[in-house]
Scaffold this motif. Sequence first.
Motif, PDB file in Angstrom:
ATOM      1  N   GLU A 454       0.815  -1.014   0.088  1.00  0.00           N
ATOM      2  CA  GLU A 454      -0.023  -0.346   0.049  1.00  0.00           C
ATOM      3  C   GLU A 454       0.699   1.319   0.095  1.00  0.00           C
ATOM      4  N   ARG A 515      -3.652   0.616  -3.060  1.00  0.00           N
ATOM      5  CA  ARG A 515      -3.251  -0.784  -2.516  1.00  0.00           C
ATOM      6  C   ARG A 515      -3.434  -1.863  -3.652  1.00  0.00           C
ATOM      7  N   TYR A 589     -13.226   2.988  -0.778  1.00  0.00           N
ATOM      8  CA  TYR A 589     -12.313   2.179  -1.802  1.00  0.00           C
ATOM      9  C   TYR A 589     -12.766   2.042  -3.189  1.00  0.00           C
TER      10      TYR A 589
END
Length: 596
Positions: A454, A515, A589
Motif C-alpha cells: 500500500e 493498495r 475504496y
Amino acid sequence: MARSSRLQLPPLPRFKRPPELLYSADERPPLPTLAGLAFQHVATALALVAYVLAAARIGRLDAATTQAMVTASILGMAVSTFLQSWGGRLGSGMLVIHMPDPLLVVLSGMLAAQYGLGGLVLIGLVNGLVALGTGSLVPYLRTILPPTVAGIIVCVAGLSLVEPALRHVTGLGEGGLAANGLDAADIMIGAATLATIIGLSIWGSQRAKLSALLGGLLAGLIVSALTGKLHGWDALAGAPLFGLPHPPMPVFNIDAGILIAVAVLSLMTQLDVFGCVVLLHKMNESDWRRPSMRMISGGMRACGLGNIASAFLGALPNAASSANIALAHISRSTSRWIGLLTAVLLALIAFLPQASLALTLIPTAVIGAIEIYAAAYLIVSGIELIASRALDSRGIFMIGLSFVLGMGVILMPELAAHAPESLRFVLGNGIIVAGVSAIVLNSLFRLGTSRQTEQAFEDGEGAAAPIQQVVDFVETQGGAWSARRDVVRRAAQAALEAAEAIQGSGGERRLRGIRGSFDEYNLDIELLHEGPELELGAHPGQAPADLLDIDDTAFQHALDQALSGLSGVMLRSLADRLQSGRRSDGLTYLRLHFDH
C-alpha cells in the motif's frame, strides 16, 4: 453436421461453441473428413519423430537399436494421444497430439550412449511419475515455475542443440575441422532441407506451412539420393511387413543426479502441456475466462500414463505438440474424435517395421538441419515466455545469471570435471544448470517481496501528482511481482482512468492512497479516496435540444454525469470486476480486479 456414435466418450464441460469452428471438441466429423484430418495430424506427428532420430544420433546407436527406439516412441505418442482425446480422469478431452519431448533429446541421447535403450526405462518412469504428481499439484504450478523460469529452460535447451546440429549438418566429427574437414554433400543436403522448411513456412500457403517440416525432409532425401548419401535400401526391403516391439533389459543403476535432472526437465515439459490444454480450451470456448484445472490435470495425467506405458519399451518420453495445435487452428476442427483416430493410426504404424525402419535411414545432415530448425524454435519460444512477464531488477538478474551459468557449462564443459563425480553429469548439462539456477534465484530474489502493498499520498500534493504515482505504483509492483505484461498494462490504464475520475469530481473526492495485491491468478488494485463512492453506472443522456434550454449549473451537472458514465464504461471494459465500498477508517475504496 456432427453425427452421433455408439461409442460414448466421457463428458466434457459445457462450452459456448465459437461460430468459426467447423467441428468442436465433442463433435464427430463425417468419416471421410475425419480420416483426412487424422491423416494430416499423423503426418505432422511423424515428422517430429526427427527428435528421436536426433537423440539416436547423439547416442551413436546402430540402425536396429534406432528402429526399436522409434517404434517404442511412436507407441508412447499413440497412448498419450489416445488418453488425451478420451478425457475423463485419464486425459484432458482435447485434441492434444503428442510428439517426442524436445527438452530430453540431448539427455536421452547421452544416456542411450552410456546404457543403451535400457537406460531410457527409468527415465520414462521418472518422467511419467513427475507428470502424474504435477497434475495433482497443478494449482501451485504457476507459483513454483513462472513463465520466466520456463522460458530460460526452453531457450537454453535450444542453445544446447546448436553445436550438435552444426556438426551433423557440416559432416564434422568430435575431432573438429582439422580431423575431418567439411563434407560438401552434407552441407548441400542440410541447406536444401533447411531452405525448404523456411521457404514453406514463410511464403507457402496455409496448407504448405503445415507441411513445411515434411517438405524439408522430402527435399533432404532427394538431395541425399542425388549425392549418394542415401543408404540402407537392402535392409528396408528385407524388413518384415509386421513386427512386435522388443523391450530392452532395464537399467536401474543410474546415478541419482541424472534422475533429478530428468525430473526437473520433466517438470518443465508439463508447463508445455499446461499451455497446450489451455490453448485448445480457449479454441473451444467463445466466452473463455480462465483455465480449467480439471482439464489441465487430466492432460498432465495422460502425458504421465503414456510415458510410463512406453518406458519399458525404451521410448523417448513424449510431450504435447504445438505444431498439431496449429493444424487444428487452421483446419478449424478441434474434435477429439480426430485425436482418437490419430492415436490408432500411430499405433498401427509402430507395428510396421518397414515404416519405422524407413525413418532410421534419414541421413545425418537432414537431421542436423531439423535440429537447427528445432533450436531456432526453442530459442524464440523461450524468449517469448520470458518477455511475457514484466521485469524489475530482480527478474533481470535472475534471467541473466541463469543464462550465464547455463551457457558457461555449455561453452566450457571442462568446468564439470572439477565437480564431485556423482554431480558431474548434472553440472555438465547446461539445461539443468540454467533451470536449477533459475528456480533457486527466482525463489531467493522473491524473498522480501510482499504480495500485498500500500502507498499513501501526502497532503499538499498537486492534483496531478497522485495520478502519476498511481501509474508508477502499478507498473513498479507489476514488475516486482512478475505479472503478465498485458495485464499490468491494462491495470495501469484502468487505474489511471479511475484516478482521473476521482480527482476530477470537482473537489468532492480526493485520492489518499493506493493498495495492490497479487497472486498467480489475480491482480487487485484498490484506489483509496475521501468522499462518496464514484458513480460508475450509465446515466440517461439528454437530447441536444434539451441541453440548450438549461442553465450553466444544470449543464455542468449533466456533463459530470456523462463523464462519470463514460469512466464507468471504460473501467468495465478494462477491468474484469469492479467493486466499491467504505473502509472502517472512513476512506472509500474502488477495487479493480484483473484475472491473471
